[in-house]
Design a protein around this motif. Structure first.
Motif, PDB file in Angstrom:
ATOM      1  N   LEU A 293       0.988  -1.216   0.097  1.00  0.00           N
ATOM      2  CA  LEU A 293       0.017  -0.128  -0.320  1.00  0.00           C
ATOM      3  C   LEU A 293       0.710   1.423   0.003  1.00  0.00           C
ATOM      4  O   LEU A 293       0.401   2.101  -0.493  1.00  0.00           O
ATOM      5  CB  LEU A 293      -0.685   0.066   1.086  1.00  0.00           C
ATOM      6  CG  LEU A 293      -1.890  -1.231   1.585  1.00  0.00           C
ATOM      7  CD1 LEU A 293      -2.815  -0.914   2.715  1.00  0.00           C
ATOM      8  CD2 LEU A 293      -2.565  -1.625   0.204  1.00  0.00           C
ATOM      9  N   LEU A 294       1.998   1.106   0.553  1.00  0.00           N
ATOM     10  CA  LEU A 294       2.742   2.560   0.734  1.00  0.00           C
ATOM     11  C   LEU A 294       3.547   2.908  -0.308  1.00  0.00           C
ATOM     12  O   LEU A 294       3.814   2.009  -1.248  1.00  0.00           O
ATOM     13  CB  LEU A 294       3.673   2.342   2.166  1.00  0.00           C
ATOM     14  CG  LEU A 294       3.036   2.063   3.336  1.00  0.00           C
ATOM     15  CD1 LEU A 294       3.975   1.698   4.286  1.00  0.00           C
ATOM     16  CD2 LEU A 294       2.265   3.282   3.819  1.00  0.00           C
ATOM     17  N   PRO A 295       3.927   4.240  -0.414  1.00  0.00           N
ATOM     18  CA  PRO A 295       4.572   4.818  -1.541  1.00  0.00           C
ATOM     19  C   PRO A 295       5.877   4.361  -1.731  1.00  0.00           C
ATOM     20  O   PRO A 295       6.514   3.591  -0.763  1.00  0.00           O
ATOM     21  CB  PRO A 295       4.373   6.351  -1.203  1.00  0.00           C
ATOM     22  CG  PRO A 295       4.299   6.430   0.134  1.00  0.00           C
ATOM     23  CD  PRO A 295       3.642   5.355   0.541  1.00  0.00           C
ATOM     24  N   PRO A 296       6.506   4.634  -2.839  1.00  0.00           N
ATOM     25  CA  PRO A 296       7.935   4.279  -2.855  1.00  0.00           C
ATOM     26  C   PRO A 296       9.064   4.870  -1.997  1.00  0.00           C
ATOM     27  O   PRO A 296      10.130   4.027  -1.749  1.00  0.00           O
ATOM     28  CB  PRO A 296       8.324   4.688  -4.443  1.00  0.00           C
ATOM     29  CG  PRO A 296       6.957   4.598  -5.322  1.00  0.00           C
ATOM     30  CD  PRO A 296       5.904   5.086  -4.087  1.00  0.00           C
ATOM     31  N   SER A 297       8.683   6.159  -1.689  1.00  0.00           N
ATOM     32  CA  SER A 297       9.740   6.596  -0.672  1.00  0.00           C
ATOM     33  C   SER A 297       9.761   6.019   0.617  1.00  0.00           C
ATOM     34  O   SER A 297      10.835   5.946   1.265  1.00  0.00           O
ATOM     35  CB  SER A 297       8.999   8.052  -0.221  1.00  0.00           C
ATOM     36  OG  SER A 297       7.987   8.038   0.369  1.00  0.00           O
ATOM     37  N   ILE A 298       8.661   5.074   0.977  1.00  0.00           N
ATOM     38  CA  ILE A 298       8.939   4.060   2.071  1.00  0.00           C
ATOM     39  C   ILE A 298       9.296   2.783   1.809  1.00  0.00           C
ATOM     40  O   ILE A 298       9.839   2.413   2.493  1.00  0.00           O
ATOM     41  CB  ILE A 298       7.417   4.433   2.915  1.00  0.00           C
ATOM     42  CG1 ILE A 298       7.131   5.611   3.181  1.00  0.00           C
ATOM     43  CG2 ILE A 298       7.510   3.133   3.885  1.00  0.00           C
ATOM     44  CD1 ILE A 298       5.680   5.750   3.901  1.00  0.00           C
ATOM     45  N   SER A 353      -2.662   4.876   0.814  1.00  0.00           N
ATOM     46  CA  SER A 353      -3.326   4.588   2.105  1.00  0.00           C
ATOM     47  C   SER A 353      -2.187   4.483   3.170  1.00  0.00           C
ATOM     48  O   SER A 353      -1.391   3.946   3.102  1.00  0.00           O
ATOM     49  CB  SER A 353      -4.196   3.243   2.155  1.00  0.00           C
ATOM     50  OG  SER A 353      -5.261   3.313   0.976  1.00  0.00           O
ATOM     51  N   TYR A 354      -2.412   5.426   3.872  1.00  0.00           N
ATOM     52  CA  TYR A 354      -1.445   5.634   4.999  1.00  0.00           C
ATOM     53  C   TYR A 354      -1.387   5.327   6.695  1.00  0.00           C
ATOM     54  O   TYR A 354      -0.566   5.541   7.342  1.00  0.00           O
ATOM     55  CB  TYR A 354      -1.257   7.322   4.950  1.00  0.00           C
ATOM     56  CG  TYR A 354       0.116   7.715   5.527  1.00  0.00           C
ATOM     57  CD1 TYR A 354       1.295   7.210   5.127  1.00  0.00           C
ATOM     58  CD2 TYR A 354       0.251   8.894   6.595  1.00  0.00           C
ATOM     59  CE1 TYR A 354       2.451   7.679   5.796  1.00  0.00           C
ATOM     60  CE2 TYR A 354       1.381   9.259   6.951  1.00  0.00           C
ATOM     61  CZ  TYR A 354       2.559   8.822   6.583  1.00  0.00           C
ATOM     62  OH  TYR A 354       3.642   9.287   7.207  1.00  0.00           O
ATOM     63  N   LYS A 355      -2.559   4.804   6.748  1.00  0.00           N
ATOM     64  CA  LYS A 355      -2.703   4.199   8.229  1.00  0.00           C
ATOM     65  C   LYS A 355      -1.837   3.382   8.697  1.00  0.00           C
ATOM     66  O   LYS A 355      -1.507   3.361   9.837  1.00  0.00           O
ATOM     67  CB  LYS A 355      -4.133   3.952   8.615  1.00  0.00           C
ATOM     68  CG  LYS A 355      -5.197   5.040   8.510  1.00  0.00           C
ATOM     69  CD  LYS A 355      -6.496   4.856   9.016  1.00  0.00           C
ATOM     70  CE  LYS A 355      -7.213   5.982   9.383  1.00  0.00           C
ATOM     71  NZ  LYS A 355      -8.662   5.519   9.975  1.00  0.00           N
TER      72      LYS A 355
END
Length: 493
Positions: A293-298, A353-355
């Protein structure tokens, strides 16, 4: 017992038992398997068996992320993301009975139920002096709660389902093939199990939050009873209010955390707001779903991610001026792929989605809250309003709004308050697998989804969800229908 395919899963997985017993906390690692005939003689057997039932929360896709597809992606909160056609079916409300996710989740939930059945049958007969009467009753309460929790997932998704209440001991189709119970019968069984849980479970197991938030408690049983009496078709809002108050006033001391961000920063799990959560630790028990779910930066990966927040959700946050919860739920980042709803150009801004934001070296301790207090407070406001007390509902609703940095609600009439509560639940509980069932409960799923304006930027066409009453439920998996001729498909499929 009931269903041949359920039987196959039970015989394949058996029951997780026979390894280390539960000590200070819950060890949710897989435990060695044993048969139903040579186990359940000792206190350690009982502890290992109940731990095996809890294991479903950390080992099965349903509780790791599939429930968010059913509760959020099916609704106006999220798109499926990615390019998996079976996930896209859930997004576009065009779900096939052959969808492997639907089949896998049905089987996983029944597998957990069958493990709970074994505990409920075998543990009462254990005579080991190390298993005190108090602990034996607690284990029975935990197993009853867990069976109810899994049946609740089945009934809200599929409607009436086969009630399997005793362990499997035969492959005879006359015993394993049975028709579906009615929706009311399933709910009645859930209520019965939860009453057993309330009567046998403690408010807490002591002072260790990592135990109290990992195990079923009286608070968890009352919270689920509140949700059950709201969701069942013959809902009773007086009972909803009673059970909500039992949670809110519990000796367990449930309380909203001061900062909404504390729920998601991975430093404040097992907080006063948590009623029940899965104890991912990032090592022996790791949650793999944040990496999807998380973006490439993470994640340091460049492939397209899943469960993308919708434009309509972002607008809903903005319409309320809800910066606090929006920033904890959605993270915008330029993505190295095109997105048909947000940016047709590679490198455009896309929400994530960031939760579940913790992700370290491929592992995560990010957790779904299976039950948390804010849900129950908002459910109390819903019940107060439904009982003709909108002013009281406003007072209750404002408790949650204040934590989000919002002004008191302006709703005063019963009709306006109903929509205010609905919207508050949407913003508070997004990505927590609640929205779809709220819309169904309010009788608004068809209206909301058919009036939803979402445009596919590639085709330039508005998405037609073609929502109907029949689509409130998932199809019974075709594999189950093939195996068990006593089962009947849900209408519309």
């Amino acid at each position: 017992m009931k269903n041949k395919n359920i039987l196959n899963y039970m015989l394949a997985a058996s029951i997780a038992i026979g390894a280390s017993a539960c000590k200070k906390g819950l060890d949710l690692n897989p435990i060695s398997q044993a048969t139903t005939t040579n186990s359940f003689n000792t206190a350690d057997d009982a502890e290992a068996a109940i731990t095996g039932v809890y294991n479903t929360f950390s080992s099965q896709d349903y509780y790791i992320w599939d429930n968010v597809y059913y509760g959020d992606v099916r609704s106006d909160n999220h798109y499926s993301g990615g390019d998996n056609q079976e996930f896209n079916q859930l997004d576009l409300l065009n779900i096939s009975p052959t969808n492997s996710k639907v089949y896998g989740d049905w089987a996983a939930l029944y597998n957990a139920i069958l493990k709970a059945n074994l505990v409920l049958q075998k543990v009462p007969a254990i005579t080991d002096a190390k298993l005190t009467a108090t602990r034996k009753n607690q284990i029975i309460g935990e197993a009853a709660f867990l069976r109810a929790f899994n049946y609740y997932q089945l009934v809200i998704n599929w409607g009436g389902v086969p009630l399997v209440l005793t362990p499997i001991s035969t492959t005879d189709p006359s015993e394993t093939n049975t028709a579906r119970a009615s929706v009311t019968q399933v709910y009645d069984q859930i209520v019965s199990d939860l009453q057993t849980a309330v009567n046998n479970l403690p408010d807490t197991y002591g002072s260790d939050a990592s135990v109290n938030k990992a195990r079923a408690t009286k608070g968890a049983a009352n919270a689920l009873l509140a949700k059950v009496w709201a969701q069942r078709p013959d809902r009773d809002y007086n009972k909803v209010l009673t059970y909500c108050d039992a949670v809110i006033n519990s000796p367990a001391g449930y309380a909203l955390v001061t900062n909404y961000s504390d729920l998601w920063d991975a430093a404040h799990y097992n907080s006063s707001e948590s009623i029940l959560e899965v104890q991912f630790n990032g090592t022996t028990i790791s949650n793999w779903s944040p990496g999807l779910l998380l973006p490439p930066s993470i994640t340091n990966t460049t492939w397209r991610k899943f469960i993308t927040p919708s434009r309509d959700l972002a607008k809903a946050f903005d319409a309320q001026g809800d910066v606090v919860r929006k920033n904890q739920s959605i993270l915008f980042e330029n993505a190295p792929w095109a997105d048909e709803y947000w940016s047709t150009k590679v490198g455009g801004s896309v929400p994530f989605s960031y939760k579940w934001r913790n992700f370290v070296n491929g592992n995560s301790i990010s957790r779904q809250y299976l039950l948390r207090l804010a849900d129950i407070i908002l459910l109390k406001a819903e019940a107060q309003n439904a009982l003709g007390r909108p002013a009281e509902a406003a007072t209750t609703l404002n408790i949650v709004r204040k934590r989000a940095g919002l002004q008191n609600t302006t709703a005063t009439t019963q009709a306006d308050m109903a929509l205010a509560v609905e919207n508050e639940r949407r913003l508070e509980l997004t990505q927590e697998a609640q929205r779809w069932y709220d819309l169904v409960r309010y009788g608004r799923a068809e209206t909301v989804m058919n009036n939803l304006v979402e445009t596919n930027l590639v085709t330039g066409q508005r998405v037609n969800y073609n929502m109907t009453k029949e689509k409130e439920l998932l199809p019974i998996p075709q594999t189950e229908l093939n195996r068990n001729p006593a089962l009947k498909q849900n209408p519309g499929y």
